[in-house]
Design an enzyme around this catalytic site. Structure first.
Site, short mmCIF file in Angstrom:
data_model
loop_
_atom_site.label_atom_id
_atom_site.label_comp_id
_atom_site.label_asym_id
_atom_site.label_seq_id
_atom_site.Cartn_x
_atom_site.Cartn_y
_atom_site.Cartn_z
CD GLU A 9 -3.14 0.86 2.11
OE1 GLU A 9 -3.70 1.84 2.61
OE2 GLU A 9 -3.51 -0.31 2.34
CG ASP A 105 -2.55 -0.94 5.50
OD1 ASP A 105 -1.39 -1.37 5.36
OD2 ASP A 105 -2.81 0.19 5.95
CE1 TYR A 309 -3.55 -3.00 9.18
CE2 TYR A 309 -5.57 -3.45 10.41
CZ TYR A 309 -4.93 -2.92 9.30
OH TYR A 309 -5.67 -2.31 8.31
#
Length: 727
Positions: A9, A105, A309
């Site tokens: 990303e 992501d 995350y």
């Protein structure tokens, strides 16, 4: 030899993946190795086409062209990202590229980033999905060893696309309708408007609130005090004469201890962090905005790789993560965390009943440390603070409950009932992870029921009343939202709704937005000048109050928006079809536009100055942005804006308070409330004389040239860096 293309990303993530995969050869927008080619987006490279791409008549903002409802939505390459898109497209078309790994992501928006690029570039070959919750080398290698078919995430893509289309169809149509109808720069959205309505409604509650004086009566006994309560347990009296008469009657009397109750109690540790809870605590403890916390978390996840995350709504981990806990504990055996981490490691098996719950883990587990060894000296101040929160919570949730004995006393004095409460700590448990500066409770104990140290007492004891007094107080209005409490309200909007049926729906359907989007929604309210900050409190501006009144009633509804989020979640799980949801949104947009057109309401600018816009001649509006005061043109097509003052982290050399930066160009000066003034040029010389690097000063000056209120904190961060270096 056939190669696998890996699509990340961001460039920073792409470089890390390339390092782990052994891709060292630089190319146009990529890094290449023997088996893999790693490329990247720059966030979104592709977006939904603007209205004028469907119909030239839609280029003009006009009520007559609304609603805009394209038959089929189109995507376009974002102009500023065109070069990188062409580089990615060229790689996808290479003959030696046999398959693709989606490594954006691992979430709804990341899926959309990749799929739109693949569609626009015409990708037809096989694709797999990398789904990881941390950026450590081990996690990346494990993720590539367990790639899943991209088709497994098709429903997640459909949900992301439905969200994007709904925001286009509803947001653009209503924003244009409001702007054209009232000749002002107004905007609305399916999450933005009900969130703003929460703040506006709270302000109205505060405005309508009428404080009432009340009185409590307390008596001082040997070693402790007790508070009067009536038969219903209420401590407040609203008649001053009655309170004073009661106090006068009790002085010199004896208290009989009629009840001593001892209760063993336990408080379990708080659950591990999800993003919203972390943003709440960071705002309460460090005054960080939700956006700032997310940005710092991204660095700790992507750059330092020491936290998992961030964009998660789970506060638990699943069984498969449990074997990694010892290694994660070893990673935080540093600095002040080391003694507690060793203590936890020494007691096997680890206490995980407050951390593990498979049923409550969604796409990603809770935010916890990774197995990567932490080097605190590499972290900036904000990074250190956010890591501190997560590390302490991780240790706390692995500890036993906080155990204590609660003692409640009931006394009778001249026929009146008095109460006292105390606590005896038996086992510190999870509270050992926190010191006194880490108060986790949202509110302090009610002063009418405060705990205290109690002497040894037995039922039937008689105690002389040493004194009795009347304490005066006033009922308090509802508190204004801070970012912390607003995040709570967005996550649990049911608490803001009085209707029981609607409240039940909200509890079942979830909140406003998602953990990943709530920070951006709050930032949009600032950038649109709908709210401003006073200390930590969020206050609606006149513009914000008016736009909530002008927006269609349905769009202000928290319950309706929460139901939409629930349906998007159902699409991601394959329980609902994307087309059904989007079709409903199209019809809904038509209804909202019709409502705006039919309205006879008016909008008034109450912040007009006498200074004219140099571009179009209209009188400028004075607004307070997140980082200072600005003058902006009311004409949407003009768009002129100029900074008047900017709040900085530069400290006054006289009183050490934060100074404002005023003016433009060579005339910029720092100003303090104490009266101190300093030219920017003099500030530069003073900082240089204190060994501030010339590069720092140059970067600072470049930042001032771009002094629009864009939400960037580069200036503040730079000044903070200089100050820290020259304390």
């Amino acid at each position: 030899m056939a190669k696998t293309l890996v699509l990340a990303e961001k460039p920073s993530v792409g470089r890390e993946l390339a390092r782990v995969l052994g891709c060292k050869k630089s190319g146009e927008g990529c890094l290449e190795g023997e088996r893999y080619i790693v490329t990247w987006a720059l966030g979104h490279l592709v977006e939904l086409a603007p209205p004028e791409d469907y119909d030239k008549a839609w280029a003009k903002w006009d009520l007559l062209t609304l609603p805009m409802l394209p038959e089929k939505m189109k995507t376009v390459v974002i102009p500023l990202s065109g070069r990188q898109f062409r580089a990615v497209q060229a790689l996808m078309r290479r003959g030696d590229v046999s398959d693709l790994v989606i490594a954006t992501d691992a979430g709804r928006e990341g899926e959309l980033v990749a799929r739109w690029i693949m569609e626009k570039a015409g990708w037809k070959k096989p694709a797999k999905r990398l789904w990881i919750s941390s950026q450590t080398d081990k996690a990346i290698k494990d993720g590539f060893a367990h790639l899943r078919p991209a088709a497994d995430y098709d429903n997640l893509y459909h949900s992301a696309r439905a969200r994007s289309v709904a925001d286009w169809v509803v947001g653009l149509n209503v924003t244009r309708a409001l702007t054209c109808k009232y000749n002002a720069q107004l905007s609305a959205g399916r999450v933005q408007t009900p969130t703003l309505a929460l703040i506006v409604d709270r302000e109205e509650e505060i405005r309508r609130f009428q404080p009432r004086e009340f009185y409590t009566v307390s008596v001082k006994l040997d070693g402790f005090s007790a508070t009067w309560r009536d038969k219903n347990g209420q401590a407040r009296l609203f008649d001053k004469a009655q309170a004073e008469a009661l106090a006068a009657r009790l002085t010199g009397k004896s208290a009989v201890l009629t009840e001593v109750k001892r209760t063993w109690k336990q408080t379990p540790p708080p659950a591990a962090y999800d993003l919203t809870e972390l943003q709440r605590d960071a705002n309460k403890k460090y005054a960080y905005s939700a956006k700032e916390t997310l940005s710092v978390m991204q660095n700790l996840y992507e750059v330092h790789k020491i936290l998992t995350y961030p964009r998660t709504d789970s506060r638990y981990i699943s069984d498969d993560v449990v074997p990694t806990l010892p290694e994660r504990l070893r990673s935080v055996m540093i600095d002040e965390y080391a003694p507690l981490a060793r203590q936890i490691m020494a007691h096997r098996p680890l206490q995980t009943r407050y951390l593990v719950n498979n049923a409550k883990v969604s796409d990603h587990h809770a935010i916890i440390p990774t197995e990567e060894q932490v080097e605190l000296w590499r972290l900036s101040g904000p990074e250190r603070n956010i890591f501190n929160l997560v590390a302490r919570r991780f240790l706390a949730v692995l500890l036993p409950p906080f155990a204590y004995e609660e003692v409640t006393l009931k006394l009778t004095i001249d026929g009146e009932s008095f109460h006292a409460r105390g606590k005896i700590v038996k086992e510190q448990g999870w509270k050992a992870a926190y010191d006194r500066t880490f108060a986790l409770e949202d509110e302090e104990d009610d002063p009418e029921d405060r705990e205290q140290a109690l002497p040894e007492l037995r039922q039937g004891d008689k105690l002389p009343v040493r004194s009795a007094k009347v304490n005066a107080g006033k009922t308090s209005p509802p508190k204004r939202y801070t970012e912390a409490t607003l995040l709570t309200a967005m996550e649990h909007p049911a608490a803001q709704v009085s209707d029981k049926a609607q409240s039940k729906i909200l509890e079942e359907t979830g909140g406003l937005g998602t953990p990943a989007t709530r920070a951006d929604i709050i930032e949009k309210l600032f950038s649109a000048f709908y709210i401003e900050r006073r200390g930590k409190e969020l206050v609606p501006t006149s513009k914000g109050v008016q736009v909530v009144g002008l927006a269609p009633a349905d769009l202000r509804s928290a319950s309706l928006t929460a139901k939409w989020e629930k349906r998007l979640g159902d699409i991601a799980q394959g329980k609902e079809q994307e087309d059904a949801f989007v079709g409903e949104m199209r019809g809904y947009a038509s209804h909202l536009v019709a409502e705006v057109k039919a309205s006879d309401a008016t909008y008034t600018h109450d912040n007009v100055t006498r200074e004219k816009c140099p571009d179009c001649g209209k009188f400028l509006l004075s607004v307070k942005g997140k980082r200072g005061k600005l003058l902006v043109c009311p004409d949407r097509e003009c768009g002129y804006r100029r900074s008047v003052t900017q709040t900085t982290n530069a400290r006054c050399p006289n009183c050490h308070k934060k100074m404002e930066l005023r003016g433009e160009g060579d005339k910029q000066i720092f100003a303090c409330v104490c009266g101190y003034r300093e030219r920017l040029s003099d500030f530069k010389k003073r900082r240089e004389s204190k060994s501030a690097g010339k590069g720092d000063v140059r970067r600072y000056l470049q930042q001032q040239e771009q002094k629009q209120d864009t939400g960037s904190s580069a200036m503040a961060e730079q000044l903070k860096k200089w100050l820290e270096q020259n304390k």
